[in-house]
Design an enzyme around this catalytic site. Structure first.
Site, PDB file in Angstrom:
ATOM      1  N   ASP A  27     -14.156  -8.164 -61.437  1.00 49.09           N
ATOM      2  CA  ASP A  27     -14.408  -6.836 -61.996  1.00 49.09           C
ATOM      3  C   ASP A  27     -13.124  -6.166 -62.488  1.00 49.09           C
ATOM      4  O   ASP A  27     -13.068  -5.657 -63.595  1.00 49.09           O
ATOM      5  CB  ASP A  27     -15.138  -5.941 -60.971  1.00 49.09           C
ATOM      6  N   ASP A  46      -5.778  -5.174 -60.428  1.00 46.86           N
ATOM      7  CA  ASP A  46      -4.985  -3.976 -60.158  1.00 46.86           C
ATOM      8  C   ASP A  46      -3.547  -4.444 -59.896  1.00 46.86           C
ATOM      9  O   ASP A  46      -2.792  -4.687 -60.839  1.00 46.86           O
ATOM     10  CB  ASP A  46      -5.643  -3.296 -58.956  1.00 46.86           C
TER      11      ASP A  46
HETATM   12  P1  5GP Z   1      -5.566  -6.221 -56.516  1.00 50.40           P
HETATM   13  O1  5GP Z   1      -5.282  -7.319 -55.554  1.00 50.40           O
HETATM   14  O2  5GP Z   1      -5.497  -6.640 -57.972  1.00 50.40           O
HETATM   15  O3  5GP Z   1      -4.709  -5.017 -56.245  1.00 50.40           O
HETATM   16  O4  5GP Z   1      -7.005  -5.713 -56.151  1.00 50.40           O
HETATM   17  C1  5GP Z   1      -8.127  -5.913 -56.877  1.00 50.40           C
HETATM   18  C2  5GP Z   1      -9.293  -5.324 -56.109  1.00 50.40           C
HETATM   19  O5  5GP Z   1      -9.048  -3.947 -55.752  1.00 50.40           O
HETATM   20  C3  5GP Z   1     -10.521  -5.300 -56.975  1.00 50.40           C
HETATM   21  O6  5GP Z   1     -11.272  -6.500 -56.871  1.00 50.40           O
HETATM   22  C4  5GP Z   1     -11.259  -4.094 -56.448  1.00 50.40           C
HETATM   23  O7  5GP Z   1     -12.055  -4.462 -55.347  1.00 50.40           O
HETATM   24  C5  5GP Z   1     -10.197  -3.153 -55.955  1.00 50.40           C
HETATM   25  N1  5GP Z   1      -9.878  -2.088 -56.937  1.00 50.40           N
HETATM   26  C6  5GP Z   1      -8.711  -1.892 -57.564  1.00 50.40           C
HETATM   27  N2  5GP Z   1      -8.772  -0.837 -58.388  1.00 50.40           N
HETATM   28  C7  5GP Z   1     -10.032  -0.335 -58.270  1.00 50.40           C
HETATM   29  C8  5GP Z   1     -10.726   0.783 -58.890  1.00 50.40           C
HETATM   30  O8  5GP Z   1     -10.209   1.537 -59.727  1.00 50.40           O
HETATM   31  N3  5GP Z   1     -12.015   0.954 -58.519  1.00 50.40           N
HETATM   32  C9  5GP Z   1     -12.640   0.145 -57.606  1.00 50.40           C
HETATM   33  N4  5GP Z   1     -13.901   0.429 -57.323  1.00 50.40           N
HETATM   34  N5  5GP Z   1     -12.021  -0.897 -57.014  1.00 50.40           N
HETATM   35  C10 5GP Z   1     -10.734  -1.136 -57.351  1.00 50.40           C
END
Ligand code: 5GP
Length: 180
Positions: free
Chosen positions: A102, A105
């Site tokens: 989805d 980040d």
């Molecule tokens: P990363 O390891 O890239 O920091 O984390 C990714 C995960 O963080 C995504 O799969 C999601 O579950 C969560 N996440 C990061 N940003 C958002 C956001 O703006 N909204 C939501 N609902 N989840 C987010």
């Protein structure tokens, strides 16, 4: 602090149109020499994946599987160490694999997941994300197909939740402090 829904960042129509374009790019890039194993990351990407695969041509050999992962760490901080809650049902060895996520980040979860799936010896490994919060990246991660690049704002809807809420929205919205 509590949050309430704020502005629409992407409408249902915008999402539909972009998903169609992504499917066209994917269909162009994959042949039928090997099955295309589409790996959805639960729960957030389930909505995106089901719309995306239904835009792929019927002559493409598409297989669908899901994984459920969570990264260790504080609730709002990703550590990038991925724990598997539910693993794939089928082997991806010698298949073309497309990870469908989805949102990316910091990139820590995705880069760890890519490494994990790469070790299972797929013929190729590509990644498709709906949203890319590129400003917050902490590690380099290869994204082959991206729906939308977004600013550093927390978003919900179309599969994305906040504390389990708002996944069912047709559009993607930002949240705002409700002052309570
Ligand atoms: P990363 O390891 O890239 O920091 O984390 C990714 C995960 O963080 C995504 O799969 C999601 O579950 C969560 N996440 C990061 N940003 C958002 C956001 O703006 N909204 C939501 N609902 N989840 C987010």
């Amino acid at each position: 602090m509590a949050y309430k829904l704020d502005n629409v960042l992407f409408s249902e129509e915008q999402i539909k149109a972009r998903v169609r374009e992504l499917a066209k790019d994917i269909a162009r890039d994959f042949g039928n020499d090997k099955p295309l194993a589409v790996v959805g990351i639960l729960t957030g990407a389930a909505f995106f994946l089901t719309d995306l695969v239904r835009e792929l041509p019927e002559n493409l050999d598409v297989r669908i599987d899901f994984m459920s992962v969570a990264s260790y760490g504080d609730s709002d901080k990703s550590s990038g160490v991925v724990r598997i809650f539910h693993d794939l049902k089928s082997s991806i060895e010698n298949k073309n694999v497309l990870i469908v996520e989805d949102i990316v980040d910091t990139g820590l979860t995705l880069s760890h997941l890519q490494e994990l799936l790469h070790n299972r010896k797929p013929a190729s490994l590509k990644t498709c994300v709906l949203l890319d919060k590129y400003e917050r990246r902490q590690t380099e991660v290869k994204v082959d197909y991206c729906g939308f690049k977004i600013p550093d704002k927390f978003v919900v809807g179309y599969g994305l939740d906040y504390a389990g809420k708002w996944r069912h929205l047709k559009e993607i919205k930002t949240l705002v402090d409700d002052g309570k």
